[in-house]
Scaffold this motif. Structure first.
Motif, mmCIF file in Angstrom:
data_model
loop_
_atom_site.group_PDB
_atom_site.id
_atom_site.type_symbol
_atom_site.label_atom_id
_atom_site.label_comp_id
_atom_site.label_asym_id
_atom_site.label_seq_id
_atom_site.Cartn_x
_atom_site.Cartn_y
_atom_site.Cartn_z
ATOM 1 N N LYS A 155 0.835 -1.206 0.000
ATOM 2 C CA LYS A 155 0.000 0.000 0.000
ATOM 3 C C LYS A 155 0.868 1.254 0.000
ATOM 4 O O LYS A 155 0.537 2.252 -0.662
ATOM 5 N N ILE A 189 -3.372 -6.483 -2.976
ATOM 6 C CA ILE A 189 -4.150 -5.403 -2.334
ATOM 7 C C ILE A 189 -5.239 -4.875 -3.285
ATOM 8 O O ILE A 189 -5.787 -3.794 -3.062
ATOM 9 N N VAL A 193 -7.489 -1.309 -2.876
ATOM 10 C CA VAL A 193 -7.262 -0.110 -3.684
ATOM 11 C C VAL A 193 -7.729 -0.328 -5.117
ATOM 12 O O VAL A 193 -7.924 -1.455 -5.561
ATOM 13 N N LEU A 207 -7.010 4.333 2.138
ATOM 14 C CA LEU A 207 -5.614 4.103 2.505
ATOM 15 C C LEU A 207 -5.170 4.874 3.735
ATOM 16 O O LEU A 207 -4.246 4.471 4.428
#
Length: 231
Positions: A155, A189, A193, A207
């Motif tokens: 991230k 991820i 996202v 985030l």
């Protein structure tokens, strides 16, 4: 088995970076890790400074006697044939005419934004400092020794690739880069996202860790931690 994620990086804008010799371009692992640490901190909203520090130590490693330990991941830079430094001048088609104190002259907006990267004005703005030009490609391989923190690192790399850069004058847009293999690199991820639409508001909100923070108490806690570190 150690898990490895390879990021295929391509520069969007010229990248100025160096090691001990400021005239020679050098892409260093320490710099990459330092930037990841910076962007990880930017995503945190933790009121407990000690807790934040401990978590950071677990991810990035620390020399502290109590919380110290090795990093949860290792970085390797994989160059390719494109990784060639240059001192070439910027394109001249980005000149603007300006007036200062009654005098009119032209400036190259790119050279203006890169001011301070050590070029000699009297010689026609010839760069004395090497840089990697736009469209330079190289790989950054991240090997996770502790997969518990993999998503945190991914991230962070994701946000860094969107908003950050590498090297000098990154705040002026230099050193920007793109991850060419986004879908593969950020596969773990993809439920968190948006790979294809990174700049939408909802994506960024996912985030950033949110927490109501008492600024005064946080400053006091920070000072206490720093005093402990100083001994």
């Amino acid at each position: 088995m150690i898990k490895k994620v390879v990021f295929e990086v391509e520069t969007i804008t010229p990248m100025f970076l160096a090691g001990a010799d400021q005239g020679k371009v050098e892409l260093r692992v320490a710099s990459i890790k330092g930037l990841l640490r910076f962007w990880w901190r930017a995503l945190q909203a933790e009121s407990d400074i000690e807790k934040l520090r401990n978590r950071e130590s677990q991810i990035f490693g620390s020399s502290d006697e109590k919380t110290g330990g090795g990093s949860s991941f290792a970085i390797r830079i994989i160059p390719n044939s494109d990784l060639k430094p240059t001192k070439n001048k910027f394109p001249t088609n980005s000149q603007y005419q300006i007036s200062v104190e009654g005098k009119t002259f032209k400036i190259n907006i790119l050279e203006y934004l890169a001011y301070g990267t050590e070029y000699i004005q009297r010689q026609g703005n010839v760069f004395t400092r090497e840089h990697y030009p736009a469209k330079t490609k190289f790989d950054i391989a991240v090997s996770f020794t502790d997969e518990a923190w993999e998503n945190e690192v991914l991230k962070t790399f994701y946000v860094w690739s969107i908003f950050g850069g590498i090297g000098s004058r990154s705040r002026n847009g230099f050193g920007s880069f793109d991850v060419l293999n986004k879908e593969k690199a950020f596969e773990d991820i993809k439920e968190v996202v948006s790979i294809k639409t990174p700049y939408i508001k909802g994506n960024i909100e996912k985030l950033v860790k949110k927490e109501k923070i008492d600024i005064r108490s946080r400053i006091l806690e920070y000072e206490q931690v720093m005093n402990k570190m100083r001994g």
